[in-house]
Design a protein around this motif. Structure first.
Motif, PDB file in Angstrom:
ATOM      1  N   LEU A  25       2.877   8.564  -4.916  1.00 12.78           N
ATOM      2  CA  LEU A  25       0.750   7.939  -4.822  1.00 12.78           C
ATOM      3  C   LEU A  25       1.643   6.359  -5.524  1.00 12.78           C
ATOM      4  O   LEU A  25       2.443   6.293  -6.352  1.00 12.78           O
ATOM      5  CB  LEU A  25      -0.299   8.975  -5.514  1.00 12.78           C
ATOM      6  CG  LEU A  25      -0.140   8.767  -7.146  1.00 12.78           C
ATOM      7  CD1 LEU A  25      -1.283   9.554  -7.609  1.00 12.78           C
ATOM      8  CD2 LEU A  25       1.310  10.144  -7.407  1.00 12.78           C
ATOM      9  N   ASN A  26       1.062   6.346  -5.077  1.00 10.68           N
ATOM     10  CA  ASN A  26       0.869   3.936  -6.347  1.00 10.68           C
ATOM     11  C   ASN A  26      -0.255   3.922  -7.658  1.00 10.68           C
ATOM     12  O   ASN A  26      -0.679   5.186  -7.642  1.00 10.68           O
ATOM     13  CB  ASN A  26       0.179   3.290  -5.309  1.00 10.68           C
ATOM     14  CG  ASN A  26       1.610   2.885  -4.554  1.00 10.68           C
ATOM     15  OD1 ASN A  26       2.084   3.156  -4.036  1.00 10.68           O
ATOM     16  ND2 ASN A  26       0.046   1.871  -4.277  1.00 10.68           N
ATOM     17  N   ALA A  27       0.872   4.137  -8.763  1.00 10.99           N
ATOM     18  CA  ALA A  27       0.483   4.239  -9.499  1.00 10.99           C
ATOM     19  C   ALA A  27       0.225   2.885 -10.413  1.00 10.99           C
ATOM     20  O   ALA A  27       1.407   2.214 -10.709  1.00 10.99           O
ATOM     21  CB  ALA A  27       1.081   4.739 -10.861  1.00 10.99           C
ATOM     22  N   HIS A  28      -0.869   1.944 -10.611  1.00  5.77           N
ATOM     23  CA  HIS A  28      -0.550   0.531 -10.405  1.00  5.77           C
ATOM     24  C   HIS A  28      -1.482   0.704 -11.974  1.00  5.77           C
ATOM     25  O   HIS A  28      -2.529   0.344 -12.429  1.00  5.77           O
ATOM     26  CB  HIS A  28      -2.048  -0.074  -9.458  1.00  5.77           C
ATOM     27  CG  HIS A  28      -1.454  -1.682 -10.042  1.00  5.77           C
ATOM     28  ND1 HIS A  28      -3.500  -1.541 -10.057  1.00  5.77           N
ATOM     29  CD2 HIS A  28      -0.776  -2.960 -10.212  1.00  5.77           C
ATOM     30  CE1 HIS A  28      -2.917  -3.475 -10.336  1.00  5.77           C
ATOM     31  NE2 HIS A  28      -1.731  -3.995  -9.894  1.00  5.77           N
ATOM     32  N   TRP A  29      -0.055   0.206 -13.343  1.00  7.88           N
ATOM     33  CA  TRP A  29      -0.657  -0.564 -14.526  1.00  7.88           C
ATOM     34  C   TRP A  29      -0.840  -1.709 -14.528  1.00  7.88           C
ATOM     35  O   TRP A  29      -0.824  -2.545 -13.638  1.00  7.88           O
ATOM     36  CB  TRP A  29       0.651   0.277 -15.002  1.00  7.88           C
ATOM     37  CG  TRP A  29       1.540   1.015 -14.871  1.00  7.88           C
ATOM     38  CD1 TRP A  29       1.789   2.011 -13.933  1.00  7.88           C
ATOM     39  CD2 TRP A  29       1.262   2.323 -16.367  1.00  7.88           C
ATOM     40  NE1 TRP A  29       1.966   3.175 -14.256  1.00  7.88           N
ATOM     41  CE2 TRP A  29       1.936   3.681 -15.866  1.00  7.88           C
ATOM     42  CE3 TRP A  29       0.749   1.848 -17.046  1.00  7.88           C
ATOM     43  CZ2 TRP A  29       1.837   4.252 -16.337  1.00  7.88           C
ATOM     44  CZ3 TRP A  29       0.838   3.167 -18.838  1.00  7.88           C
ATOM     45  CH2 TRP A  29       1.548   4.152 -17.765  1.00  7.88           C
ATOM     46  N   LEU A  30      -2.007  -1.855 -15.067  1.00 10.74           N
ATOM     47  CA  LEU A  30      -2.088  -3.459 -15.882  1.00 10.74           C
ATOM     48  C   LEU A  30      -1.157  -3.937 -16.555  1.00 10.74           C
ATOM     49  O   LEU A  30      -1.485  -3.313 -17.916  1.00 10.74           O
ATOM     50  CB  LEU A  30      -3.111  -3.259 -15.816  1.00 10.74           C
ATOM     51  CG  LEU A  30      -4.674  -3.326 -15.422  1.00 10.74           C
ATOM     52  CD1 LEU A  30      -5.852  -3.451 -15.462  1.00 10.74           C
ATOM     53  CD2 LEU A  30      -4.200  -4.315 -13.503  1.00 10.74           C
ATOM     54  N   LEU A  51       0.818  -1.310  -0.095  1.00 14.96           N
ATOM     55  CA  LEU A  51      -0.490  -0.122  -0.057  1.00 14.96           C
ATOM     56  C   LEU A  51       0.935   1.372  -0.078  1.00 14.96           C
ATOM     57  O   LEU A  51       1.947   1.236   0.585  1.00 14.96           O
ATOM     58  CB  LEU A  51      -1.434   0.035   0.982  1.00 14.96           C
ATOM     59  CG  LEU A  51      -1.835  -1.287   1.374  1.00 14.96           C
ATOM     60  CD1 LEU A  51      -2.657  -0.438   2.734  1.00 14.96           C
ATOM     61  CD2 LEU A  51      -2.669  -1.738   0.069  1.00 14.96           C
ATOM     62  N   VAL A  52       0.482   2.345  -0.712  1.00 19.41           N
ATOM     63  CA  VAL A  52       0.958   3.117  -0.623  1.00 19.41           C
ATOM     64  C   VAL A  52       1.654   3.850   1.092  1.00 19.41           C
ATOM     65  O   VAL A  52       2.445   4.900   0.866  1.00 19.41           O
ATOM     66  CB  VAL A  52       0.400   4.458  -1.632  1.00 19.41           C
ATOM     67  CG1 VAL A  52      -0.805   4.724  -0.696  1.00 19.41           C
ATOM     68  CG2 VAL A  52       1.585   5.446  -1.715  1.00 19.41           C
ATOM     69  N   THR A  53       0.673   3.556   2.207  1.00 15.88           N
ATOM     70  CA  THR A  53       0.856   3.976   2.642  1.00 15.88           C
ATOM     71  C   THR A  53       1.718   3.375   3.690  1.00 15.88           C
ATOM     72  O   THR A  53       2.252   3.734   4.296  1.00 15.88           O
ATOM     73  CB  THR A  53      -0.349   3.547   4.206  1.00 15.88           C
ATOM     74  OG1 THR A  53      -1.535   2.567   3.926  1.00 15.88           O
ATOM     75  CG2 THR A  53      -1.682   4.903   3.529  1.00 15.88           C
ATOM     76  N   ASP A  54       2.429   2.148   2.998  1.00 16.05           N
ATOM     77  CA  ASP A  54       3.677   1.705   3.360  1.00 16.05           C
ATOM     78  C   ASP A  54       4.709   2.374   3.221  1.00 16.05           C
ATOM     79  O   ASP A  54       5.733   1.489   3.641  1.00 16.05           O
ATOM     80  CB  ASP A  54       3.509   0.030   3.360  1.00 16.05           C
ATOM     81  CG  ASP A  54       2.195  -0.728   3.700  1.00 16.05           C
ATOM     82  OD1 ASP A  54       1.893  -0.240   4.727  1.00 16.05           O
ATOM     83  OD2 ASP A  54       2.202  -2.006   2.844  1.00 16.05           O
ATOM     84  N   LEU A  55       4.528   3.418   1.828  1.00 14.74           N
ATOM     85  CA  LEU A  55       5.606   3.604   1.629  1.00 14.74           C
ATOM     86  C   LEU A  55       6.177   5.221   1.813  1.00 14.74           C
ATOM     87  O   LEU A  55       7.722   5.023   1.207  1.00 14.74           O
ATOM     88  CB  LEU A  55       5.603   3.568  -0.478  1.00 14.74           C
ATOM     89  CG  LEU A  55       5.232   1.629  -1.051  1.00 14.74           C
ATOM     90  CD1 LEU A  55       4.927   1.758  -2.451  1.00 14.74           C
ATOM     91  CD2 LEU A  55       6.746   0.973  -0.458  1.00 14.74           C
ATOM     92  N   ALA A  56       4.965   5.698   2.120  1.00 15.30           N
ATOM     93  CA  ALA A  56       5.060   6.731   2.280  1.00 15.30           C
ATOM     94  C   ALA A  56       6.257   7.310   3.417  1.00 15.30           C
ATOM     95  O   ALA A  56       7.087   8.406   2.438  1.00 15.30           O
ATOM     96  CB  ALA A  56       4.062   7.542   3.064  1.00 15.30           C
ATOM     97  N   ALA A  57       6.432   6.947   4.341  1.00 19.54           N
ATOM     98  CA  ALA A  57       7.897   6.673   5.408  1.00 19.54           C
ATOM     99  C   ALA A  57       9.315   6.685   4.482  1.00 19.54           C
ATOM    100  O   ALA A  57      10.171   7.012   4.819  1.00 19.54           O
ATOM    101  CB  ALA A  57       7.938   6.105   6.039  1.00 19.54           C
ATOM    102  N   PHE A  58       9.655   6.355   3.312  1.00 21.90           N
ATOM    103  CA  PHE A  58      10.559   6.075   2.767  1.00 21.90           C
ATOM    104  C   PHE A  58      10.968   7.006   1.314  1.00 21.90           C
ATOM    105  O   PHE A  58      11.833   6.962   1.252  1.00 21.90           O
ATOM    106  CB  PHE A  58      10.380   4.712   1.347  1.00 21.90           C
ATOM    107  CG  PHE A  58      10.285   3.105   1.950  1.00 21.90           C
ATOM    108  CD1 PHE A  58      10.661   3.031   3.855  1.00 21.90           C
ATOM    109  CD2 PHE A  58       9.407   2.205   1.507  1.00 21.90           C
ATOM    110  CE1 PHE A  58      10.021   2.156   4.297  1.00 21.90           C
ATOM    111  CE2 PHE A  58       9.770   1.248   2.139  1.00 21.90           C
ATOM    112  CZ  PHE A  58       9.418   1.024   4.243  1.00 21.90           C
ATOM    113  N   VAL A  59       9.821   8.094   1.472  1.00 21.14           N
ATOM    114  CA  VAL A  59      10.135   9.092   0.606  1.00 21.14           C
ATOM    115  C   VAL A  59       9.912  10.142   1.282  1.00 21.14           C
ATOM    116  O   VAL A  59       8.752  10.683   2.551  1.00 21.14           O
ATOM    117  CB  VAL A  59       8.550   9.286  -0.497  1.00 21.14           C
ATOM    118  CG1 VAL A  59       9.196  10.333  -1.668  1.00 21.14           C
ATOM    119  CG2 VAL A  59       9.227   7.694  -1.331  1.00 21.14           C
ATOM    120  N   THR A  60      11.463  10.880   0.709  1.00 25.62           N
ATOM    121  CA  THR A  60      11.300  13.049   1.372  1.00 25.62           C
ATOM    122  C   THR A  60      10.006  12.952   0.774  1.00 25.62           C
ATOM    123  O   THR A  60       9.778  12.830  -0.475  1.00 25.62           O
ATOM    124  CB  THR A  60      12.400  13.036   1.037  1.00 25.62           C
ATOM    125  OG1 THR A  60      12.359  13.435  -0.903  1.00 25.62           O
ATOM    126  CG2 THR A  60      14.005  12.350   1.538  1.00 25.62           C
TER     127      THR A  60
END
Length: 335
Positions: A150-155, A135-144
């Motif tokens: 945001l997540n951009a999920h492509w198919l 989830l993007v909420t899991d990743l937000a702490a990794f980003v200044t």
């Protein structure tokens, strides 16, 4: 935050997703840096570059052969993609307006990739993960400057399937979401926005469908071939013409309600019981088009004109599948 004119794209991760995104944006006219940030020997980097560009070229040639564009355009499209190894990655990231992270789905790998990206990318650049796992909420702490994430999920394949699922976190700037949507739309994509939840929209729906298909094979209800035919010419045909929620309203929430209750009793009460919102709408009389309100509000909508529009979309699918026949055609001798 203010967002720049989004022209230069960087795809970090030179695997399947990165290559697909590179094709999509290069085709649309963007300059794309396909960046590999994994430490490698020079020979290994050169090999990956050759493989990556060869696959991109092969995919584009196939699209040209299928009539998507004139083959004479291929060199210009290819010229907009450049492969970048670790040594030149900092400069490529500094020049990027949007960075798509597409490294393997390992959390530590994501953390390291974002640390590298944020060390070199401009503060006003948009950063998007293509993850289908986290989830993007899991990743937000990794980003200044997490307001740009945001997540951009492509198919897959990313250069063909129009949909891109955008999932912002609570701190994502609305300007970033709007800018990403606009950029994707200019590139011929159809962005949708969903909350940070496991499975986004499409994977969550399709997991249920695919598991149920496998279950029917397991139970001897139908063969794989018959299920696929039913999917292409029934399920897929229908939902290429009308959205799932729109279809509930079009036929009536009461149909879903009673069908779900029957399947819950006949097959499995856990899998098929209607959710609370379906029962609530039944109690409130929100049946759909025929009552003027369902999941959508049909106030001011001409029902006949709307039904005609849906029928027109379905006829378009029949033409696409070459299944539209003239009256009486079944009894005419074949030519």
């Amino acid at each position: 935050m203010s967002t720049p004119a989004l022209q230069h794209i960087a795809a970090v991760g030179a695997g399947r997703m990165g290559r697909g995104i590179a094709i999509a944006f290069a085709y649309a006219g963007h300059e794309v840096a396909l960046i590999d940030i994994k430490p490698r020997a020079l020979e290994a980097t050169a090999k990956l570059e050759t493989e990556s560009l060869a696959e991109i070229g092969s995919s584009l040639r196939m699209l040209a052969d299928l009539g998507m564009f004139d083959a004479g355009e291929l060199p210009a499209i290819m010229a907009r993609v450049r492969f970048v190894g670790l040594a030149d990655a900092p400069a490529a990231l500094e020049g990027a307006d949007v960075v798509f992270e597409g490294v393997p789905e390992v959390l530590d790998g994501k953390r390291d990739a974002f640390a590298f990206i944020c060390e070199h990318v401009r503060a006003d650049a948009i950063v998007a993960s293509t993850t289908s796992t986290f989830l993007v909420t899991d990743l937000a702490a990794f980003v200044t400057h997490p307001e740009r994430l945001l997540n951009a999920h492509w198919l897959n394949p990313a250069y063909i399937v129009p949909l891109v699922e955008l999932s912002p976190h609570p701190g994502t700037s609305a300007e970033v979401v709007d800018a990403m949507k606009a950029m994707l739309e200019r590139a011929g994509k159809v962005p949708v926005v969903c909350a940070a939840a496991p499975g986004f929209i499409v994977p969550r729906l399709q997991a249920l469908i695919m598991n149920e298909a496998a279950r029917m094979i397991e139970q001897g209800i139908a063969t794989a071939e018959e299920i696929d035919k039913a999917t292409r010419y029934g399920f897929g045909f229908r939902f290429a013409s009308i959205g799932v929620v729109e279809f509930i309203d079009f036929g009536g929430n009461d149909i879903l309600y009673y069908a779900s209750r029957y399947l819950a009793q006949a097959i499995d009460p856990t899998r098929f019981a209607p959710p609370a919102i379906v029962e609530q709408y039944m109690e409130e009389g929100r049946i759909g088009l025929k009552t003027g309100k369902g999941f959508y509000d049909y106030t001011g909508v001409d029902p006949d004109a709307y039904r005609r529009d849906v029928l027109g979309r379905s006829l378009g699918m029949l033409r696409h599948l070459d299944l539209l026949r003239a009256p009486g055609a079944a009894l005419r001798p074949k030519e």
